[in-house]
Design a protein around this motif. Sequence first.
Motif, short mmCIF file in Angstrom:
data_model
loop_
_atom_site.label_atom_id
_atom_site.label_comp_id
_atom_site.label_asym_id
_atom_site.label_seq_id
_atom_site.Cartn_x
_atom_site.Cartn_y
_atom_site.Cartn_z
N GLU A 146 21.42 -37.04 -154.75
CA GLU A 146 20.06 -37.24 -155.24
C GLU A 146 19.01 -36.61 -154.32
OE1 GLU A 146 19.66 -41.43 -156.05
OE2 GLU A 146 20.84 -41.27 -157.90
N ASN A 149 19.15 -33.21 -156.02
CA ASN A 149 18.96 -33.10 -157.47
C ASN A 149 17.94 -34.08 -158.05
OD1 ASN A 149 21.27 -31.13 -158.33
ND2 ASN A 149 22.22 -32.58 -156.91
N GLY A 150 17.32 -34.88 -157.22
CA GLY A 150 16.28 -35.78 -157.70
C GLY A 150 16.74 -37.22 -157.82
N SER A 153 19.52 -39.00 -160.30
CA SER A 153 20.28 -37.93 -160.95
C SER A 153 21.78 -38.24 -160.97
CB SER A 153 20.03 -36.59 -160.25
OG SER A 153 20.31 -36.67 -158.86
N ASN A 156 23.31 -40.13 -163.99
CA ASN A 156 23.61 -39.45 -165.25
C ASN A 156 25.12 -39.36 -165.48
OD1 ASN A 156 20.91 -39.00 -165.85
ND2 ASN A 156 20.86 -37.07 -164.72
N GLN A 172 28.79 -33.41 -166.32
CA GLN A 172 28.38 -34.15 -165.13
C GLN A 172 29.49 -34.19 -164.08
OE1 GLN A 172 25.39 -35.37 -164.31
NE2 GLN A 172 24.59 -34.44 -166.19
N CYS A 176 28.98 -32.66 -160.30
CA CYS A 176 29.20 -33.43 -159.07
C CYS A 176 30.33 -32.82 -158.25
CB CYS A 176 29.53 -34.88 -159.41
SG CYS A 176 28.17 -35.79 -160.16
#
Length: 455
Positions: A146, A149-150, A153, A156, A172, A176
């Motif tokens: 995160e 990627n925020g 995130s 998700n 996803q 990752c």
Amino acid sequence: MKEQLFENWLKDQSYANKNVVSDNKSRCKRVESGLSIDLDEEFNRDALADVLIKLTYGKEDAENGKPLPLPMGSSKPWQGFASLRTAVRNYRAFRQAGTIEGVASRQRACFDDLANAYEDWLKEDVTASLASNYKSYLSQLKDAFEQCNGAASFDNLAKSFENGNADQANAQVLLCQNFILSNRSSDTAHLGDWSNRFDAFKRFVDFLVSRYEVEIESDVATQTPQEDSRESRPSTAELRTASFAFSLDRRDLKSTFYNRLTTQSRSYLTNGIGLIFPVRLMNTIFRDSRDNRFRNLIDEDIARIKFSGEGETSCSFNEVSKVKFDGEGNVTVVKNNGQEFELFTRMRRGNYEKMNALTANILSIDHVTPMENKMRIHKDELNALKRITECFNEFNYDGRLDPRRDSEWKDSLLAAYPELYAEELRNQILADLNLIRVDYEIMDKRENSSRGNRQ
């Protein structure tokens, strides 16, 4: 009413079914129109308490001729008002969600709940200490992911599985996976840390596959770090679609069977008459109540699953060490004592034939005798299933919900009928399950489907 924000919040709460999201919005607007109110103003005044009181209308009220709080085009208006109250409660929960900081806090709480479930799942096969370490590695991975990627995130990944979206789940998982492998290659000073996180991630994907029954086809990398001497092992997701020689050990088998037994809901309803068997709902009731008795019952059923061989040869799951696939269709059961036999499957005509399976997803389980037969015999004694069915029929007053797809409506139903969590009902559920309990056996998935279509 904050319609768009409410819709976004519902989706964030895993209300993946579009009908559920749409129904909640339309019912809230109907309440606003019918009572000539604004839900936001009412929330600011008394947190919607007065609105919920006004919408309280039961079967006895209808029988006594009590006027309707608002028009309801139904012969059973109390069912409609139950749905309206559920929607208003959901809107209240949305408004109580509060600030952005509060949302972030709840997102972290959701991850913590999932991480705790992941840790419990791991404890079936590893020590409590190692399970705790994997949970910690997963949390470290989330934080690192995160940062790049925020916020939220990493969530998700789990959401794509919860929503049953295999394409998103694949995307996803790969996202990752590539993030970890990239860091493992570049951050050589912390190679051991990234290797631990990668191992935790692979197990987390197996956990999500088992929990949400979403088949992933992407290749989750299984190469272990060079300094890691442990044997490289394919993930459960890969094994299910493999077409080469491999074997499934007890952990793989138990995970597959547990997933099957906790997701196969049934319905024996015809025009509202009969019973439903919502196993996901019952599993949720016990899990949220931190009551392990349902899990223990499933474990006992798994222990007795029958593996059949030629003639009288057979054994239970408790006696099985692993199942081997040779890549040419032959399937061999290896017992704990080292003895082996070729696996046979019951055909739809009742005879047994040698199983031919190139991939593990052909393995299925089925009742030795139909559970429906026992439900018919004991239908007047199944008090818990009758109560759950009554709640479902009342909640599904417009007939839009599929009783077999309880993953789509169980959370909303439990919000509308919190009394289903009561210990007394949980005791009754266990009593019902013991009354209709039947043994299981291994069966070829293709034969099982054919037999079900012919019944």
